[in-house]
Design a protein around this motif. Structure first.
Motif, PDB file in Angstrom:
ATOM      1  N   ASP A  92      15.085  -3.116  32.290  1.00 31.88           N
ATOM      2  CA  ASP A  92      14.752  -3.745  31.012  1.00 31.88           C
ATOM      3  C   ASP A  92      15.976  -4.489  30.477  1.00 31.88           C
ATOM      4  OD1 ASP A  92      14.320  -4.158  28.167  1.00 31.88           O
ATOM      5  OD2 ASP A  92      12.581  -2.828  28.380  1.00 31.88           O
ATOM      6  N   GLU A  93      15.872  -5.816  30.362  1.00 31.52           N
ATOM      7  CA  GLU A  93      17.018  -6.624  29.937  1.00 31.52           C
ATOM      8  C   GLU A  93      17.443  -6.309  28.515  1.00 31.52           C
ATOM      9  OE1 GLU A  93      16.251 -10.739  30.569  1.00 31.52           O
ATOM     10  OE2 GLU A  93      16.074 -10.547  32.754  1.00 31.52           O
ATOM     11  N   ASP A  94      16.477  -6.015  27.633  1.00 39.05           N
ATOM     12  CA  ASP A  94      16.821  -5.680  26.252  1.00 39.05           C
ATOM     13  C   ASP A  94      17.647  -4.398  26.196  1.00 39.05           C
ATOM     14  OD1 ASP A  94      15.548  -7.865  25.194  1.00 39.05           O
ATOM     15  OD2 ASP A  94      13.665  -6.821  24.817  1.00 39.05           O
ATOM     16  N   VAL A  95      17.277  -3.433  27.025  1.00 40.52           N
ATOM     17  CA  VAL A  95      18.010  -2.169  27.053  1.00 40.52           C
ATOM     18  C   VAL A  95      19.410  -2.375  27.603  1.00 40.52           C
ATOM     19  CG1 VAL A  95      18.092   0.150  28.051  1.00 40.52           C
ATOM     20  CG2 VAL A  95      15.916  -0.779  27.238  1.00 40.52           C
ATOM     21  N   VAL A  96      19.518  -3.135  28.688  1.00 37.74           N
ATOM     22  CA  VAL A  96      20.831  -3.410  29.282  1.00 37.74           C
ATOM     23  C   VAL A  96      21.732  -4.121  28.276  1.00 37.74           C
ATOM     24  CG1 VAL A  96      22.080  -4.644  31.081  1.00 37.74           C
ATOM     25  CG2 VAL A  96      19.941  -3.489  31.632  1.00 37.74           C
ATOM     26  N   ASP A  97      21.158  -5.116  27.591  1.00 34.58           N
ATOM     27  CA  ASP A  97      21.941  -5.856  26.595  1.00 34.58           C
ATOM     28  C   ASP A  97      22.370  -4.938  25.456  1.00 34.58           C
ATOM     29  OD1 ASP A  97      22.925  -8.395  25.388  1.00 34.58           O
ATOM     30  OD2 ASP A  97      21.414  -7.927  23.880  1.00 34.58           O
ATOM     31  N   GLY A  98      21.466  -4.058  25.042  1.00 33.19           N
ATOM     32  CA  GLY A  98      21.797  -3.125  23.973  1.00 33.19           C
ATOM     33  C   GLY A  98      22.873  -2.140  24.380  1.00 33.19           C
ATOM     34  N   LEU A  99      22.782  -1.627  25.601  1.00 33.14           N
ATOM     35  CA  LEU A  99      23.813  -0.719  26.111  1.00 33.14           C
ATOM     36  C   LEU A  99      25.164  -1.406  26.145  1.00 33.14           C
ATOM     37  CD1 LEU A  99      21.903   0.981  29.085  1.00 33.14           C
ATOM     38  CD2 LEU A  99      22.676   2.112  27.008  1.00 33.14           C
ATOM     39  N   ASN A 100      25.149  -2.667  26.509  1.00 36.28           N
ATOM     40  CA  ASN A 100      26.388  -3.433  26.599  1.00 36.28           C
ATOM     41  C   ASN A 100      26.997  -3.662  25.217  1.00 36.28           C
ATOM     42  OD1 ASN A 100      28.233  -4.551  28.372  1.00 36.28           O
ATOM     43  ND2 ASN A 100      27.306  -6.573  28.365  1.00 36.28           N
ATOM     44  N   ARG A 101      26.171  -4.101  24.255  1.00 37.40           N
ATOM     45  CA  ARG A 101      26.673  -4.403  22.925  1.00 37.40           C
ATOM     46  C   ARG A 101      27.055  -3.164  22.130  1.00 37.40           C
ATOM     47  NH1 ARG A 101      23.207  -6.358  19.609  1.00 37.40           N
ATOM     48  NH2 ARG A 101      21.326  -6.166  20.847  1.00 37.40           N
ATOM     49  N   SER A 102      26.382  -2.050  22.426  1.00 39.73           N
ATOM     50  CA  SER A 102      26.720  -0.801  21.743  1.00 39.73           C
ATOM     51  C   SER A 102      27.986  -0.168  22.307  1.00 39.73           C
ATOM     52  CB  SER A 102      25.570   0.197  21.883  1.00 39.73           C
ATOM     53  OG  SER A 102      25.443   0.651  23.216  1.00 39.73           O
ATOM     54  N   ARG A 103      28.482  -0.731  23.402  1.00 43.53           N
ATOM     55  CA  ARG A 103      29.676  -0.237  24.088  1.00 43.53           C
ATOM     56  C   ARG A 103      29.455   1.110  24.765  1.00 43.53           C
ATOM     57  NH1 ARG A 103      33.011  -1.060  18.670  1.00 43.53           N
ATOM     58  NH2 ARG A 103      32.450  -3.203  18.260  1.00 43.53           N
TER      59      ARG A 103
END
Length: 431
Positions: free
Chosen positions: A217-228
């Motif tokens: 899931d790209e949204d999850v990956v992006d969120g994991l990345n931005r949340s550090r």
């Protein structure tokens, strides 16, 4: 919503509107109107020394920075839940101990206002034999850890494992976000994560009656990345190195489902709480290759795992329980608060019961809760060596948490109640 949680969310995500946090009015309940101590639960005592729990494979060595299973793999090879000798019915002292623990579980009000006001009372499990004055986990008993697993009362008492406590905290959060009181639990879960999407800036896959698994899931990956939580480099992600192969995904799915089945068979209330509070478990590889699992306040309801080939069902189960305890604490912190001033947390360093290094007070408080929960879980499953390994450092860590808070006053009223619960829980378990 408490100020420190707001700071976590705003600090970790771009585009989060601070005005949205101003709609939360939970803080209006804090202060003068504190309810009297709730009556002790008149719970019928039931000893279930089930000798036929499902066998489980041994834990394996995990090379992550957060966990160190060195030496455990060999001692736990072929470990299975075994039938205990010497029935507990023959020991009146043990029976009295179990009865006392069972009696400590507090009833909850289903009214959100009453529940909020009585939060500290819900956490009050103090006992005359557990150091009322010093709040230090001292005990003259050296109980066999296997005794803890003979009855579910210790898992029933540990509040992060309680379904009713967790769902009421989720209901409180939804009420303050929407001014709606939602009684259906599946609808409540879906509403919570729908409302949280704008605050966290992350769309999480959610289904009311289950935990979703996410592999791409790209949204999850992006969120994991931005949340550090999992900060992937652009080149790492562009090359698709964070993704598991189809074959790896199939193996992980089998492992994860078996782990959840073990959790459910070990303590169905814990499993139900997980289903209610966790949106999804995301399986992605870590660019740094340092960590194997994680959760964070700014991605509430999401658990990240990076399973390795050597992982077994018990290790997968431990990682899920580990991260769920963090998640349960995050929910409680969201609606009740824990710390007077988060900017002071780095000044209050305490030795972590998990990593065995000094960490900020909030991290070490979480670690002590995780350790206590895992000891309780493992003794119920039958992995006594792992439980014993965790028990070596937990009492000292809790004692240090009490000492540092006495010196720094870092905890607010709710945080003090959470620490008191943990202190008394350690005493009751006789760790």
């Amino acid at each position: 919503m408490k100020e420190y949680f707001k700071n976590y969310m705003v600090g970790n995500f771009k585009g989060v509107h601070e005005k949205q946090f101003d709609t939360l009015k939970i803080s209006k309940w804090i202060g003068k109107d504190v309810s009297k101590r709730a009556q002790l639960a008149a719970q019928e005592f039931l000893i279930n020394a089930d000798p036929n729990l499902v066998p489980v494979e041994s834990l394996t060595e995990d090379r992550s920075a957060a966990l160190n299973f060195a030496g455990v793999a060999d001692t736990l090879q072929g470990a299975a839940v075994r039938k205990r000798d010497n029935p507990i019915e023959e020991s009146p002292d043990v029976l009295a101990w179990f009865h006392e623990t069972s009696d400590r579980r507090q009833k909850l009000s289903k009214d959100i206002d009453s529940f909020f006001k009585s939060w500290n009372d819900v956490l009050n499990i103090s006992s005359s034999g557990c150091g009322e004055t010093t709040k230090v986990p001292m005990s003259t008993h050296n109980a066999d850890l296997s005794l803890l697993g003979m009855t579910p009362v210790f898992m029933d008492l540990f509040w992060p494992f309680r379904f009713d406590v967790n769902v009421m905290n989720q209901r409180l959060a939804v009420y303050d976000l929407t001014k709606k009181i939602i009684t259906d639990n599946e609808t409540l879960k879906e509403h919570f994560f729908e409302e949280l999407q704008d605050l966290q800036g992350m769309r999480l896959p959610v289904r009311g009656n289950q935990i979703r698994f996410s592999f791409g899931d790209e949204d999850v990956v992006d969120g994991l990345n931005r949340s550090r939580l999992v900060p992937h480099s652009k080149s790492y992600m562009k090359a698709g190195k964070h993704l598991f192969t189809k074959d790896e995904q199939e193996k992980i799915l089998v492992l994860a489902n078996k782990a959840l089945d073990v959790i459910n068979k070990t303590h169905s209330e814990l499993y139900s709480a997980m289903v209610q509070m966790i949106s999804s478990i995301a399986f992605f590889k870590d660019d740094s290759d340092l960590y194997r699992s994680g959760s964070i306040t700014s991605a509430l309801g999401l658990v990240w795992l990076d399973p390795r080939q050597e992982w077994t069902v018990p290790l997968m189960a431990e990682q899920i329980v580990h991260e769920f305890i963090h998640t349960s604490l995050y929910y409680a912190e969201l609606v009740h608060g824990t710390y007077r001033d988060v900017s002071r947390l780095p000044e209050a360093q305490v030795m972590s019961a998990i990593r065995h290094v000094p960490r900020n007070y909030d991290k070490s408080l979480h670690a002590a809760y995780v350790s206590a929960g895992l000891i309780t879980f493992h003794t119920r499953v039958g992995l006594f060596e792992r439980a014993a390994q965790l028990a070596k450092t937990l009492p000292g860590a809790v004692q240090e948490l009490n000492r540092v808070n006495a010196e720094t006053d870092v905890l607010d009223e709710s945080g003090r109640a959470m620490l008191d619960f943990l202190t008394d829980y350690i005493c009751l378990t006789r760790v």
